[in-house]
Design a protein around this motif. Structure first.
Motif, short mmCIF file in Angstrom:
data_model
loop_
_atom_site.label_atom_id
_atom_site.label_comp_id
_atom_site.label_asym_id
_atom_site.label_seq_id
_atom_site.Cartn_x
_atom_site.Cartn_y
_atom_site.Cartn_z
N ASP A 232 22.59 85.40 42.05
CA ASP A 232 22.95 85.94 40.74
C ASP A 232 21.75 86.23 39.85
O ASP A 232 21.87 87.02 38.90
CB ASP A 232 23.90 84.97 40.00
CG ASP A 232 25.32 85.04 40.52
OD1 ASP A 232 25.73 86.12 40.96
OD2 ASP A 232 26.02 84.02 40.49
N VAL A 233 20.63 85.58 40.11
CA VAL A 233 19.46 85.79 39.26
C VAL A 233 18.35 86.56 39.97
O VAL A 233 17.26 86.73 39.40
CB VAL A 233 18.91 84.44 38.74
CG1 VAL A 233 19.90 83.79 37.80
CG2 VAL A 233 18.54 83.51 39.86
N PRO B 259 20.41 91.35 39.51
CA PRO B 259 19.60 92.04 38.51
C PRO B 259 18.86 93.26 39.07
O PRO B 259 18.83 94.32 38.44
CB PRO B 259 18.61 90.95 38.07
CG PRO B 259 19.34 89.68 38.30
CD PRO B 259 20.12 89.91 39.55
N HIS C 293 22.98 91.61 31.02
CA HIS C 293 22.64 90.45 31.84
C HIS C 293 22.46 89.19 31.00
O HIS C 293 22.51 88.09 31.55
CB HIS C 293 21.40 90.73 32.69
CG HIS C 293 21.75 91.23 34.06
ND1 HIS C 293 21.96 90.39 35.14
CD2 HIS C 293 21.98 92.47 34.52
CE1 HIS C 293 22.29 91.10 36.20
NE2 HIS C 293 22.32 92.36 35.85
N TYR D 197 26.07 88.17 31.13
CA TYR D 197 26.41 87.81 32.50
C TYR D 197 25.79 86.48 32.91
O TYR D 197 26.48 85.58 33.41
CB TYR D 197 25.95 88.92 33.44
CG TYR D 197 26.19 88.63 34.90
CD1 TYR D 197 27.41 88.91 35.50
CD2 TYR D 197 25.18 88.09 35.69
CE1 TYR D 197 27.64 88.64 36.83
CE2 TYR D 197 25.40 87.81 37.03
CZ TYR D 197 26.62 88.10 37.60
OH TYR D 197 26.84 87.81 38.93
N GLN D 198 24.49 86.35 32.70
CA GLN D 198 23.80 85.14 33.15
C GLN D 198 24.25 83.90 32.39
O GLN D 198 24.41 82.83 32.99
CB GLN D 198 22.28 85.32 33.01
CG GLN D 198 21.68 86.44 33.83
CD GLN D 198 21.78 86.22 35.33
OE1 GLN D 198 22.02 85.10 35.78
NE2 GLN D 198 21.60 87.27 36.11
N SER D 199 24.45 84.01 31.09
CA SER D 199 24.88 82.84 30.32
C SER D 199 26.29 82.41 30.70
O SER D 199 26.58 81.22 30.82
CB SER D 199 24.80 83.13 28.81
OG SER D 199 25.63 84.22 28.46
N ALA E 78 26.28 81.05 34.48
CA ALA E 78 25.56 79.77 34.61
C ALA E 78 26.45 78.60 34.18
O ALA E 78 26.52 77.57 34.87
CB ALA E 78 24.28 79.80 33.79
N LYS F 164 18.10 79.86 34.20
CA LYS F 164 18.60 80.96 35.01
C LYS F 164 18.66 82.25 34.21
O LYS F 164 18.40 83.34 34.74
CB LYS F 164 19.99 80.61 35.57
CG LYS F 164 19.98 79.43 36.54
CD LYS F 164 21.37 79.12 37.05
CE LYS F 164 21.89 80.24 37.94
NZ LYS F 164 23.22 79.90 38.51
N LEU F 165 19.02 82.13 32.93
CA LEU F 165 19.06 83.31 32.07
C LEU F 165 17.69 83.95 31.95
O LEU F 165 17.54 85.17 32.06
CB LEU F 165 19.58 82.90 30.68
CG LEU F 165 19.53 83.96 29.59
CD1 LEU F 165 20.56 85.05 29.87
CD2 LEU F 165 19.77 83.34 28.22
N GLY G 252 16.89 85.68 35.28
CA GLY G 252 17.67 86.88 35.53
C GLY G 252 17.31 88.02 34.60
O GLY G 252 17.02 89.14 35.05
#
Length: 273
Positions: A37-38, A42, A78, A81-83, A86, A124-125, A128
């Motif tokens: 995902d990261v 992306p 993103h 998405y990432q937040s 996660a 992770k945020l 990504g």
């Protein structure tokens, strides 16, 4: 004496938060596929939407506005998405590994656990979104930081919005079991087109525009497009986004609290052990 007790409680709380973050970091190191995902998404997203933007911008009579909309939109998307992923998958990891019962018998509070997962999610945020911005710079010579400091409040609102969405997903997982985990990804595919990530919402069918106006992401992305157009920060749109995020967050916390009560009262823990 009471001050020492309070300080000791805070130190213990911080240690619990750190332990959650470190545990998820360990899981990530032991399972590199979780970096999908990261890393993969992306790069794929930037190449896909960046190429579409480059093609559109190269057509006769078409400006580069759409190009800027697409690349700015995918960088900002993103953040959401990432937040969201996660935090949602952080809780889902406990159900997949059947570790949730162990967590429930520890002195750790729900807030401490959520803070630990969110802390790890910020890492992770950063990975990504940083990769999205880097690929956009290398592949399409698009520097998102050129939009200025106005991105900071927009990113902050989108970050919190992602967390709020994840609270709804977690609540539904507690209520309906791991079968609801598809919502962790599915809900984003519904929010993305309604938010006007790459276009003003007037491009949506008229029937969907009132619904789009209710989403805080719609107003945040509109403020982002204003920066691309050189119109400066749209504080009215940002204010609407902040207020609607706050309202949605209150609803999410209440909903999650009720679903957790149902989870405990009906003994749904048996679904995960």
């Amino acid at each position: 004496m009471s001050d020492r007790v309070v300080m000791g409680d805070r130190a213990l709380s911080w240690l619990r938060i750190r332990s959650v973050a470190r545990r998820h970091a360990y899981v990530l190191r032991r399972g590199p596929h979780r970096l999908f995902d990261v890393t993969v998404w992306p790069v794929v997203d930037v190449l896909l939407f960046g190429s579409i933007g480059a093609f559109v911008a190269a057509q006769p009579g078409v400006g580069r506005t759409a190009y800027g909309y697409l690349l700015t939109g995918i960088v900002l998307w993103h953040v959401v998405y990432q937040s969201q992923i996660a935090l949602s998958t952080g809780v889902l990891e406990e159900t997949w590994s059947r570790h949730i019962l162990s967590l429930m018998v520890t002195p750790m509070t729900e807030l401490e656990y959520a803070a630990g997962v969110a802390l790890f999610g910020l890492l992770k945020l950063a990975l990504g979104v940083g990769l999205v911005a880097l690929v956009a710079q290398i592949a399409f010579a698009f520097n998102v930081t050129a939009l200025g400091w106005g991105l900071v409040p927009i990113i902050s609102i989108l970050l919190v919005t992602g967390w709020v969405i994840s609270l709804f997903v977690i609540a539904l997982v507690f209520r309906f079991g791991s079968g609801a985990e598809a919502l962790a990804w599915g809900v984003l595919f519904a929010v993305m087109p309604l938010s006007g990530v790459f276009y003003p919402i007037r491009a949506l069918p008229a029937l969907l525009r009132p619904l789009a106006q209710l989403l805080p992401t719609t107003h945040a992305f509109d403020a982002g497009r204003a920066l691309v157009d050189g119109r400066g920060m749209q504080w009215d749109e940002l204010g609407i986004a902040a207020l609607s995020t706050l309202a949605l967050g209150v609803v999410a916390v209440i909903f999650l609290g009720r679903m957790m009560k149902v989870f405990r009262r009906r003994g749904y823990i048996s679904r995960y052990t």
